[in-house]
Scaffold this motif. Sequence first.
Motif, PDB file in Angstrom:
ATOM      1  N   UNK A  29       0.841  -1.189   0.000  1.00  0.00           N
ATOM      2  CA  UNK A  29       0.000   0.000   0.000  1.00  0.00           C
ATOM      3  C   UNK A  29       0.881   1.246   0.000  1.00  0.00           C
ATOM      4  N   UNK A  30       0.457   2.255  -0.742  1.00  0.00           N
ATOM      5  CA  UNK A  30       1.240   3.480  -0.907  1.00  0.00           C
ATOM      6  C   UNK A  30       1.392   4.254   0.392  1.00  0.00           C
ATOM      7  N   UNK A  31       2.588   4.754   0.624  1.00  0.00           N
ATOM      8  CA  UNK A  31       2.863   5.663   1.739  1.00  0.00           C
ATOM      9  C   UNK A  31       3.655   6.839   1.174  1.00  0.00           C
ATOM     10  N   UNK A  32       3.178   8.064   1.329  1.00  0.00           N
ATOM     11  CA  UNK A  32       3.847   9.221   0.722  1.00  0.00           C
ATOM     12  C   UNK A  32       5.232   9.455   1.309  1.00  0.00           C
ATOM     13  N   UNK A  33       6.102  10.004   0.455  1.00  0.00           N
ATOM     14  CA  UNK A  33       7.458  10.270   0.883  1.00  0.00           C
ATOM     15  C   UNK A  33       7.543  11.367   1.922  1.00  0.00           C
TER      16      UNK A  33
END
Length: 295
Positions: A274-278
């Motif tokens: 799942x995407x996690x922002x930088x």
Amino acid sequence: MKQRKLLMIVNPRAGRSKSRGPLFDAAAALSGAGYLISIHMTAAPGDGAETAAREGGQYDVVVAVGGDGTLNEVASGLMELEQRPLLGYLPQGSTNDFAASLKIPGDPVRAAASITRNVPRQLDVGRWNQRYFMYVASFGAFTRTSYAAAQSQKNALGHFAYILEGMKDLNTLRPYHIRVDAGGELLDGEYLFGAVCNSTSIGGLMKLNPERVVLDDGLFELLLIPSPKTAAELQSLVHTLLNQQYDSQGLVFRHVSSVRVETEGDLPWSLDGEYAPGVPAVELRNIRQGLAMLL
């Protein structure tokens, strides 16, 4: 004897191409084993975590039904509870990395039979800043593959969908300059890929030796892949990865309980697919034996 209560949190989008018949059979098997079953169908991203946190404490067992992302949501919700129920997993996704590590059958009926044996296994849980992950937090090459592939692609093509998306990344691969504190060891350099994991499979593409991965020892496996400077280095790197020679010179492979990663640029992450922002700095910590799963 008090009847045990079980909550199934089902992602209806995961594995949509699969027959739903085995899921009904799995529910029947759990009911036959003495569980009073409630079923919640998730309606949107985050619903699984919210439901697990809100209602999980009322049950003896909470079962995630879906892919690794669904498991991540359910586990994250349970981690918000002081008294956590046992966790179960009926894998229905396209890759199911963590299920492979745990040898959970892909067939829902067989996976349900594992739950009915009522033999819990303690598992470490990772914390990425304020978020949780069950088996891997990764950045760099192929990281976006796990969340960029459309759900329809995943359902139809499985592993091949991940590989297709990864091939798109090959033209845009770039190194990230990062600074890493790996349990007190300081590393500073350019890396194509990094993973902090508690699994023998990463993204369905990379494998770790099962003899070197202990899922309840309080330690992560840290893997960093440096950016090759020459064609010869690139060829050597590919050979090393294909043959799982993670102790080769140039690669970084460590067993650590905590990791801090700092970067000056945008460094997107993936948590269990799942995407996690930088963000400029990430603290990753191992919560030893944070959850008990029925296997």
